[in-house]
Structures are given as structure tokens and as C-alpha cells.
Design an enzyme around this catalytic site. Structure first.
Site, PDB file in Angstrom:
ATOM      1  N   VAL A   1      33.776 -26.275-109.513  1.00  0.00           N
ATOM      2  CA  VAL A   1      33.811 -27.494-108.709  1.00  0.00           C
ATOM      3  C   VAL A   1      33.504 -28.579-109.732  1.00  0.00           C
ATOM      4  CG1 VAL A   1      32.754 -28.798-106.833  1.00  0.00           C
ATOM      5  CG2 VAL A   1      33.131 -26.339-106.573  1.00  0.00           C
ATOM      6  N   PRO A   2      34.547 -29.267-110.217  1.00  0.00           N
ATOM      7  CA  PRO A   2      34.466 -30.040-111.457  1.00  0.00           C
ATOM      8  C   PRO A   2      33.718 -31.376-111.379  1.00  0.00           C
ATOM      9  CG  PRO A   2      36.642 -30.270-110.513  1.00  0.00           C
ATOM     10  CD  PRO A   2      35.891 -29.290-109.639  1.00  0.00           C
ATOM     11  N   CYS A   3      32.419 -31.288-111.172  1.00  0.00           N
ATOM     12  CA  CYS A   3      31.599 -32.497-111.116  1.00  0.00           C
ATOM     13  C   CYS A   3      31.509 -33.186-112.480  1.00  0.00           C
ATOM     14  CB  CYS A   3      30.221 -32.200-110.556  1.00  0.00           C
ATOM     15  SG  CYS A   3      29.333 -30.910-111.416  1.00  0.00           S
ATOM     16  N   HIS A   4      31.840 -32.463-113.545  1.00  0.00           N
ATOM     17  CA  HIS A   4      31.823 -33.069-114.877  1.00  0.00           C
ATOM     18  C   HIS A   4      32.903 -34.138-115.015  1.00  0.00           C
ATOM     19  CE1 HIS A   4      34.697 -29.711-115.181  1.00  0.00           C
ATOM     20  NE2 HIS A   4      35.308 -30.434-116.125  1.00  0.00           N
TER      21      HIS A   4
END
Length: 171
Positions: free
Chosen positions: A136-139
Site C-alpha cells: 500500500v504505497p504510502c511512500h
């Protein structure tokens, strides 16, 4: 019956992080270079009645996809997840998954995507609660000014992940 969380330590190149999954899917990805206690603390908070069992074989499909990502050979994940969060957190996490590989959005972009433009701070809090870094690409979320902002894994980890995506954006 006591739920079991399977875990392993992914070690690849300069990457070292703990991961855990239930029988349904990946539920936790730790921060780069953080101790096992980070995983234990998270499990005690979110799965207090569970048992942690190291199982490198069970975790292999998860590890394999992460290694492919770190190598620049994968731009999305197909592994299953087992995420526990509020309805709002889930809505934010789903919006994060819409950010294209190699792209970045702001907190405002996420708030607008979920049709809650005034909820920027709450969006930030929900992003901070994301238990599965990378998948879950919060970066991919940055400040409105274009600067890197908070990341559970640390700004150095965030910078490294964005660099991988920038260098491999042709996927």
C-alpha cells in the site's frame, strides 16, 4: 483458537525488514533496519491474542515479490493482504493504491480522491497507520511543496523507494 501470525525477516541487498502475514494475507511490513520489537509491539496492539511463528517458507511468496520490487523488476504487488483498519483508514489505503508506480501525490490529492478535501490531517493520520509499507504505497505521498514528509519507515527509506521507482518507471 489462537490466531497465528507468520513472520520472517527479509534480507536482500541493503534491505532488512520484518514482515508478517495471517493465513489470509500480508498484514505487516516493518521499517528498514528496525528491530524485531517493532513487529512485536505492532502485533501486541493489533492482534493481542495471537501467536507469532517464524515461518520463512510460508512467507516466501511475499518475500519474492518484495525482492522483485527492490530489483526494479516489479511495479505492483499481487500478494493477498489482511488489513485491519477503520472504514476511513481503508478508504485512504485504497486511494493510495491508485497512485501509479513512479508517481507521487500529495495528502490533498488523497483527500480529494476520497471526496473529503477538508480531511487532509485525518488522511495523514490514516496513511501513518498503514501497516503494509510498499504494497500500500504510502511512500508515494509527498508534501504540497514537493518535499518528502513523514514516513513510518523513515525519510531515507522513503527516498530509496521513490528512487527505485524513478529508475524503473518504464515497467
Amino acid at each position: 483458537m489462537t490466531p497465528i501470525l507468520y513472520w520472517t525477516k527479509l534480507v536482500f541487498d541493503k534491505w532488512k525488514l520484518y514482515m508478517a502475514a495471517t493465513s489470509k494475507g500480508l498484514c505487516y511490513v516493518g521499517s528498514q533496519e528496525k528491530p524485531f520489537e517493532e513487529l512485536e509491539d505492532w502485533v501486541n496492539k493489533h492482534y493481542p491474542q495471537s501467536t507469532l511463528v517464524q515461518d520463512d517458507v510460508f512467507m516466501e511468496p511475499y518475500v519474492a515479490e518484495f525482492i522483485e520490487f527492490f530489483q526494479g523488476a516489479r511495479n505492483s504487488f499481487t500478494i493477498s493482504h489482511d488489513l485491519k483498519g477503520t472504514a476511513f483508514q481503508t478508504e485512504v489505503w485504497n486511494a493510495l493504491c491508485k497512485i501509479p508506480y513512479g508517481d507521487t501525490w500529495t495528502y490533498s490529492d488523497i483527500a480529494n480522491t476520497i471526496q473529503r478535501p477538508a480531511a487532509v490531517r485525518a488522511v495523514g493520520t490514516a496513511i501513518g497507520a498503514n501497516p503494509v509499507l510498499l504494497t500500500v504505497p504510502c511512500h508515494r505521498v509527498i508534501g504540497k511543496n514537493g518535499k518528502l514528509t513523514g514516513f513510518r519507515g523513515g525519510l531515507n527509506m522513503k527516498e530509496q523507494l521513490l528512487k527505485i521507482e524513478k529508475e524503473n518507471g518504464h515497467l
